[in-house]
Scaffold this active site. Sequence first.
Site, PDB file in Angstrom:
ATOM      1  N   CYS A  45      36.634  41.764  34.660  1.00 10.28           N
ATOM      2  CA  CYS A  45      36.714  42.004  35.910  1.00 10.28           C
ATOM      3  C   CYS A  45      35.909  40.970  36.599  1.00 10.28           C
ATOM      4  CB  CYS A  45      35.937  43.269  36.461  1.00 10.28           C
ATOM      5  SG  CYS A  45      36.805  44.529  35.913  1.00 10.28           S
TER       6      CYS A  45
HETATM    7  C1  BEZ Z   1      35.866  44.591  31.795  1.00 12.50           C
HETATM    8  O1  BEZ Z   1      36.184  44.420  32.824  1.00 12.50           O
HETATM    9  O2  BEZ Z   1      35.630  43.663  31.056  1.00 12.50           O
HETATM   10  C2  BEZ Z   1      36.396  45.995  31.096  1.00 12.50           C
HETATM   11  C3  BEZ Z   1      36.217  47.033  32.043  1.00 12.50           C
HETATM   12  C4  BEZ Z   1      36.497  48.445  31.498  1.00 12.50           C
HETATM   13  C5  BEZ Z   1      36.979  48.249  30.204  1.00 12.50           C
HETATM   14  C6  BEZ Z   1      36.892  47.213  29.139  1.00 12.50           C
HETATM   15  C7  BEZ Z   1      36.763  45.895  29.856  1.00 12.50           C
END
Ligand code: BEZ
Length: 213
Positions: A45
């Site tokens: 994100c």
């Molecule tokens: C991420 O944004 O890195 C992420 C969020 C939830 C699960 C896996 C990765």
Amino acid sequence: MTLRLGDIAPDFTQQSTIGEIRFHEWAGPHWVVLFSHPADFTPVCTTELGKTAKLAGEFARRNVKPLAVSVDPLESHQQWIQDINDTQSTTVNFPILADADRKVAELYDMIHPNSLANATVRSVFIIDPEKKIRLTLTYPASTGRNFTEILRVIDSLQLTDSHKVATPADWQEGDEVVIVPSLQDPEEIARRFPQGYRAIRPYLRLTPQPNRQ
Ligand code: BEZ
């Protein structure tokens, strides 16, 4: 609620990092990319929001306002923005909805509990100035989205809204486009496409991109 292409994007009022947003009013005459994130302070994100910030000029040039959604609270978003700015060498310049009560996530069916419990998956809604949903995408949490593709779809939508064309596989700005099969009148074809066209089959007619002449 299942949202489909052509539906009116549901209106809502929610807190955000730029204050309360009344969605339809905030969108005004612009296109909107509404996109959800599983959680604050997560690696994928963070890169996605950094990328969106870096593409601010590209979104603005297309009359598009990005709007991110995450079910974490406002204070968390404010701290996370500092981190995004630091780690991605950018300045987050678009709002992030603080959807702690999941109002928007539920309205837009962004929580898919069989994939990810208690958080949104990576949904994308492209919404036009009439508030119609023009594209939906759903990515898993483990796969960051391709924002170049999102811009490419916006280019295609804006082009095909104003000319009787559609864009073929892997089309990029400046490539040939296809003449819509419903257009058959030779005079109108000649007027709309003065550079002519190539008919590979009667239903497959390629012409130079009309707004680049
Ligand atoms: C991420 O944004 O890195 C992420 C969020 C939830 C699960 C896996 C990765």
